[in-house]
Scaffold this active site. Structure first.
Site, PDB file in Angstrom:
ATOM      1  N   SER A 131      23.537 103.906   7.472  1.00 58.16           N
ATOM      2  CA  SER A 131      23.906 103.036   6.356  1.00 58.16           C
ATOM      3  C   SER A 131      23.328 103.590   5.073  1.00 58.16           C
ATOM      4  CB  SER A 131      23.349 101.623   6.600  1.00 58.16           C
ATOM      5  OG  SER A 131      23.463 100.814   5.449  1.00 58.16           O
ATOM      6  N   TYR A 144      16.695  95.879   7.732  1.00 58.96           N
ATOM      7  CA  TYR A 144      17.809  96.653   8.271  1.00 58.96           C
ATOM      8  C   TYR A 144      17.725  98.100   7.810  1.00 58.96           C
ATOM      9  CZ  TYR A 144      22.709  98.034   9.036  1.00 58.96           C
ATOM     10  OH  TYR A 144      23.860  98.683   9.427  1.00 58.96           O
TER      11      TYR A 144
END
Length: 218
Positions: A131, A144
Site C-alpha cells: 500500500s 495498517y
C-alpha cells in the site's frame, strides 16, 4: 505446461479480480479466503480449487502448501485494515495492533516459507500486495501502514535471498473495495479504481517478469 497460482484473500476485491484475470489466461488456481460461501462461488465460476480458511492458522497454511506441490505464483493478498474508524497512533489499541501484524506480516511470511520449495522448483514468483500507506504519513493509517511497511521490507530481503525467484511488492493504489469503503466511506470509495483494471496490470507484471522490486500498479 499449465501455470499454477495460489491467491489469498481471493473471495472479493483485488484477489477475486486477479483470479478472474489469471483464469482467463489459462492459469490453474488455488484460492483461499475466510469467506467460505463467497470463495466457493468464485471457485465454481473459475474452475478453481477453493480452500477456505484463515491464513493466520498454521494448520491452514500447511493445507495450502500441500495443495500446491507445483507452484508458479504466490499472491499474498489477504489483509486486514485494523481498527475502524481509523484511530491515531496515540490511542491505537495494542492488542488490535498485534492481531494486525499477525495477519498482514506474519501470515504472509509463514505461507511464503511453506511454499518456497515448490516455488524454487519452478523458479516461480511472489507478489506481496502492499500500500502507499507503507511509505506515506497519512493520519489514521499508522497501524495498517506500519504492517505494510514491514511486509515491504520482508519482500525486499526475500528478493535478495532468493535470486532465482521474482519477488514484487505491489502498491495497487486506491481501489473500490469493501476495505477502502470501511476506511473512508462508501461514497469516497466509489470514486476509486476498479479492481479489475488493477488486476490486469498485475497480470501483465507477472507475464513480463521484470526484476524483483516495488511496483506501483496505477
Amino acid at each position: 505446461m499449465t501455470n499454477t497460482a495460489l491467491i489469498t484473500g481471493a473471495s472479493r476485491g483485488l484477489g477475486l479480480a486477479l483470479a478472474r484475470s489469471l483464469a482467463d489466461a489459462g492459469w490453474s488456481l488455488v484460492l483461499t479466503a475466510r469467506g467460505h460461501d463467497d470463495l466457493e462461488r468464485a471457485a465454481a465460476e473459475l474452475g478453481a480449487t477453493a480452500l477456505p480458511g484463515d491464513v493466520t492458522d498454521p494448520a491452514h497454511v500447511e493445507r495450502l502448501s500441500l495443495a500446491v506441490p507445483e507452484l508458479d505464483l504466490l499472491v499474498n493478498n489477504a489483509s486486514a485494515l485494523g481498527v475502524t474508524p481509523l484511530p491515531p497512533l496515540a490511542s491505537y489499541p495494542l492488542e488490535a495492533f498485534k492481531l494486525l501484524l499477525e495477519t498482514n506480516v506474519t501470515a504472509p511470511l509463514a505461507l511464503t516459507q511453506a511454499v518456497l520449495p515448490a516455488l524454487r522448483a519452478r523458479r516461480g514468483a511472489v507478489v506481496n500486495v502492499t500500500s502507499d500507506a507503507a511509505t506515506g504519513a497519512y493520519p489514521g493509517w499508522g497501524g495498517y501502514g506500519a504492517t505494510k511497511a514491514a511486509l515491504e521490507q520482508l519482500s525486499n530481503v526475500l528478493a535478495a535471498e532468493e535470486p532465482e525467484l521474482a519477488v514484487w511488492w505491489t502498491d495497487p493504489g486506491e481501489m473500490n473495495t469493501r476495505m477502502l469503503a470501511d476506511a473512508v466511506g462508501v461514497e469516497e470509495a466509489a470514486g476509486a479504481a476498479d479492481p479489475a483494471k488493477v488486476a490486469a496490470a498485475l497480470r501483465d507484471l507477472v507475464r513480463s517478469r521484470p526484476a524483483s522490486g516495488r511496483v506501483s500498479l496505477q
